[in-house]
Structures are given as C-alpha cells and as structure tokens.
Design a protein around this motif. Sequence first.
Motif, PDB file in Angstrom:
ATOM      1  N   TYR A  72      21.647 106.930  62.413  1.00  0.00           N
ATOM      2  CA  TYR A  72      20.418 107.640  62.025  1.00  0.00           C
ATOM      3  C   TYR A  72      20.741 108.853  61.166  1.00  0.00           C
ATOM      4  CZ  TYR A  72      16.960 111.311  62.593  1.00  0.00           C
ATOM      5  OH  TYR A  72      16.103 112.354  62.369  1.00  0.00           O
ATOM      6  N   ALA A  97      21.660 107.756  57.734  1.00  0.00           N
ATOM      7  CA  ALA A  97      20.481 107.355  56.961  1.00  0.00           C
ATOM      8  C   ALA A  97      19.676 108.562  56.517  1.00  0.00           C
ATOM      9  CB  ALA A  97      19.612 106.416  57.792  1.00  0.00           C
ATOM     10  N   GLN A 119      24.014 104.707  67.540  1.00  0.00           N
ATOM     11  CA  GLN A 119      22.702 104.652  66.900  1.00  0.00           C
ATOM     12  C   GLN A 119      22.371 105.988  66.245  1.00  0.00           C
ATOM     13  OE1 GLN A 119      20.922 102.098  66.401  1.00  0.00           O
ATOM     14  NE2 GLN A 119      20.573 100.802  68.204  1.00  0.00           N
ATOM     15  N   ILE A 138      12.259 105.994  64.891  1.00  0.00           N
ATOM     16  CA  ILE A 138      12.619 107.339  64.411  1.00  0.00           C
ATOM     17  C   ILE A 138      11.541 107.860  63.457  1.00  0.00           C
ATOM     18  CG2 ILE A 138      14.193 108.587  62.879  1.00  0.00           C
ATOM     19  CD1 ILE A 138      15.489 108.286  65.486  1.00  0.00           C
ATOM     20  N   LYS A 139      11.157 107.017  62.500  1.00  0.00           N
ATOM     21  CA  LYS A 139      10.152 107.432  61.512  1.00  0.00           C
ATOM     22  C   LYS A 139       8.809 107.716  62.171  1.00  0.00           C
ATOM     23  CE  LYS A 139      12.102 105.011  57.494  1.00  0.00           C
ATOM     24  NZ  LYS A 139      11.885 103.978  56.459  1.00  0.00           N
ATOM     25  N   LEU A 167      12.875 109.987  58.129  1.00  0.00           N
ATOM     26  CA  LEU A 167      14.140 109.945  58.854  1.00  0.00           C
ATOM     27  C   LEU A 167      14.672 111.345  59.106  1.00  0.00           C
ATOM     28  CD1 LEU A 167      15.949 106.986  57.043  1.00  0.00           C
ATOM     29  CD2 LEU A 167      15.116 107.012  59.405  1.00  0.00           C
ATOM     30  N   ASP A 207      11.350 107.207  53.559  1.00  0.00           N
ATOM     31  CA  ASP A 207      12.592 107.645  54.194  1.00  0.00           C
ATOM     32  C   ASP A 207      12.600 109.130  54.540  1.00  0.00           C
ATOM     33  OD1 ASP A 207      13.660 105.160  54.213  1.00  0.00           O
ATOM     34  OD2 ASP A 207      14.984 105.437  52.485  1.00  0.00           O
ATOM     35  N   TYR A 236      15.061 102.356  63.433  1.00  0.00           N
ATOM     36  CA  TYR A 236      14.697 103.329  62.413  1.00  0.00           C
ATOM     37  C   TYR A 236      13.186 103.500  62.323  1.00  0.00           C
ATOM     38  CZ  TYR A 236      19.574 102.917  61.074  1.00  0.00           C
ATOM     39  OH  TYR A 236      20.931 102.940  61.090  1.00  0.00           O
TER      40      TYR A 236
END
Length: 538
Positions: free
Chosen positions: A163, A166, A159, A70-71, A101, A98, A67
């Motif tokens: 994602y 989230a 995954q 990703i961020k 995300l 967040d 994560y």
Amino acid sequence: MSESTSSESDHQEDEWQDLEEDREDVQVVSLFDNKVFMDVPSMLDYCKKTYNFDFAAAQKILGLDFYGRIKLVNYIRYEVKNGNLQPDISSADNFSDDKYLQPALEDDALLFYADELEDEEIDAAIPSKGKENAQPIPALDPEARIKQLEEQLEKAQFQFAEYRKAAQNSLDKRWQDLDGADDGPADTSKQASQRDEDYFDSYSYNDIHETMLKDTIRTDAYRDFIYENKHLFKDKIVLDVGCGTGILSMFCARAGAAQVYAVDNSNIIEKAKENIATNGLSKQITCIRGKIEEIKLPVEKVDILVSEWMGYCLLYEAMLNSVLWARDKYLQPDGLMVPSHCVLHIAPLMDPDYVSENVEFWYDVYGFDMSAMMAKIYDDVLIKTVKKTSLAGKSSPFFTLPLHDITVADLTFRKDFSMEIENNIENLDGWVLWFDTFFLPSRTAALPATPRAEEWSDLTKPGVAFTTGPNGKETHWQSGLMLIDRKVHQPKALGQGSKISGSIGYMEAGSNKRGLEVEVTWHVEGSSEHGQQIWYVQ
C-alpha cells in the motif's frame, strides 16, 4: 499433571503475557467523527449503528479488493473532513482515483488493518441481527494463538508495504505531472488540470467560506443591493456562479426570485444543498455540481447573473473568465450582472516601518546576516492590510471593468496611470494595488470618470459599492503590496507635488492559468527615479 507439563504450560503462559505486554493499544478513529475505539470491529459496528453505514455490505456490493478498501476508507475520511457525512458510495468510480491511496488521516490505524476488513472477517467479528444463536468461536491455546498472530502480522506488514509503495508511486506521479512542463503540451494540460482540481478543492473546506461570510463589507454589499432592489429580482430567473455555501442564492430567493440555479464545482455544494433545505428554499433554488462551462442549465436564458468571483488584486484565480463565459451563454441580452463594475487602483507606498521590520531586519538578526530569508520578497505581490498613512499619494484608478461588456481578451492588458506625491518622502518603497466593486441597478448605468467606492455613500448615487483598499474597512482581500527592489533601483527622495507617470500590465503567470503576473513601469518627472519591475500573485 507432571512437573514437565506444568513447566511447559507456565512457559507458554509467560510468552503469551510477554506478547500482551509488548502489544500497543490500537486506537481506531471513527470514519464519521472523532470517537476513538480500541479495535476495528467496534468502530465499524459504531458507524453501522450511529451513521447507518455498513462497511462490510458496501465493500461486498462494490467488490472491493485490498486497495479498493484503502481507497474507500480515505475517500470517506476526505468527504467527512469536507463536511459531507453522506459520501456517495453508489459506485467505486467515485473513489477510483489513486489520490485516495494517500492517507486522509495521519497514522490511520484502520489502514494497517485493511486486510482484516474483508467482509467475512468483519461478519464474524461483529454481532448483528440474526446471529444471537451463533456458536462461539473456540478459543485457541496460547501457542496456536501466537502462531496465528504472527501469520496475521506478517500478512498485514506485506499488504501495508504494498500500500505504501502504491501511495508513493501515486504521489510521485502527481509531482512528475506538475514538474513535467518541459515534456510538451500534454504535460502542460495535465498541470492545468491538476491546478484546476486543487483550486476547486481549496473551496471545499469550511474555513475559507467562514472567512468570506464574516467579511461583512463583502457580504453586506451583496445583501444590501439584492434586498434594496427586490423589484429587480421578483419573479426572475437567477444564475449564481460559484455559489459556495449558497448565501447569495438564498438572498436572491428571499428577494422574490422565481428560480435560482446555484452552480459550484467543489464539495461545498453539498453543504449549500443542506443550507438551502434547512431554510425552506429548496423549491426556489436548484444546486448543480460542476464547472459552469461543462454543465447544462435546465433553462436557455437567465435574467440575472450573480457571482462573487473577485480574487486578490481582483483577477487572481481567473474565475472571472468562467463568469464571462456564463454571461455570454446564459444571460438575456437585457439581463443584469451583479456586481456590474469593478475598478482597479494603484497608489505609491512609503512605509519605512514595514521595510525595516520585514526587509532590513534580515540583514542583522542577532549579529547574523539572514538575507536568504528574503527570497521572493521583491518577486511576489504581498497580500497585506495597508494603512492609509502608508500611502504617499492618492491612488490612480487605472482600469474600469464594465462586467456587462468586457471580454476575456480584455483581462490581459497594459494601462497608463498618473499620480502625485502628497508629502516629502525619503524614497518610494513600492506600490499598492486594490479594487473597488460597484452594484448598479441597470446595465446602462455608467460610472464617473474617476470612480471611488469610499465616496459612494452619497444617497444621490445609485446602487451599492465597497472598496478593498486602505481608504475603507479591512476586507479578506486586503491589498496587494509590491516592494521595489532597491538592489536594482536606487532610492531617491521625492518632494511634495512630484508627479509620477507609468503603466501597469496584467497577464497570466506563465503556465499557471490562475496565477497573475503584474508589471509596473514608472518615471518621476524631473527626477532620476524610474524603473520597471515584475511581481507575481501565485
């Protein structure tokens, strides 16, 4: 080789070819520009060589998990979209929110391969210095390769599903925070915080600043006042609140200011720093990122406070509150506010063409009643360019804001107005709001009782002024048009010379501290034409 072995080999080869044919070409967009690559390693290698950004090293130093990667990707893309080609990745805290995300780039192929961004895999895939003698990775036979790809695909799908979950949870939470007004004061505070964040984010993009800079009425007025009064700025300390691209700070520096503190809470401050450095003014101008209420200047007091804080109908966005806070905190007792005064105007509207094209039109669209499309047309202040010929009478300047003395409490008000209809009209269609801005060279200078910026070109008048109304050239602020709801207020014909009196009130639009609620009451002498209505700027 036996026929059986040959047949099995041919079968495996056919499966491999089928797999290759079914595979779609991957298009991975560079993190820093629009260049497209066919695979992730090539893109990251390009970013490393062209922009000196080593993704593998960054994620290893920051200790990022799936994560986190990703961020980081979305954070970089958001920053680059805002014009910052050197995002601050010194700490993972900079992109821990967040909100990162949520994809910054639609259908971002890089996110689908986030699991493959682990430093070991990138390290193996991208050639780098010191690896010229590395041994090649042995090729797998087609059957083993297919199995490996299937395992990688299954892992990537899992995954990515996690994602997406989230990201959706993050988005749902944000909407709940905004919609939870009934949950108590804490939620209201969250809403206010989110609106503040959205407000400052809106000033991070180039488009809005380009629009303001190309508004020559606005920008010329600041430039002319500053350059024509260089003696006021020479060797002075200046505070620029909401500096944006830094244009006003640079005007002040060029006029001889000893030091300018340019403050802004949006990402545009990074562009301001570049602009200031490019023009050789870094020694005179110090850029500070943050809310003016939360940062601390390196000096106790400043001599001049300059700011372009005006919003639609003058007070939309509530930026003046922050400017007044800065004035009370930092401006010398004999310091100068630039601009020094603003004046609000209201005028009667009679524009049957506009009503026909934008209101009556919806009652008969190719024979269909589409009046549902008129939702809020009588509730919202419409930001429009209004022609001078659409005014049914001369405006009434109903509120003068002396910026050296006015308080935040004064910004919630109700003021009386009066005006006269100049020609016979079939009915009163609504009201038009605008403001004039004045730049006077002394804090003791006063405006006349009925100031009008369009009459300020007389050389005997001090300083500079401009209007955002129909009597001047168009500005990006335009005018606020408020249509009278004729379902509630029946139209009446009014004759030349008819006198209208009334009052207008400004207040915050409920929980939206940056929104604006405008209430107008009116009465025409000797006529049954009267009414009361509320509009919103939001």
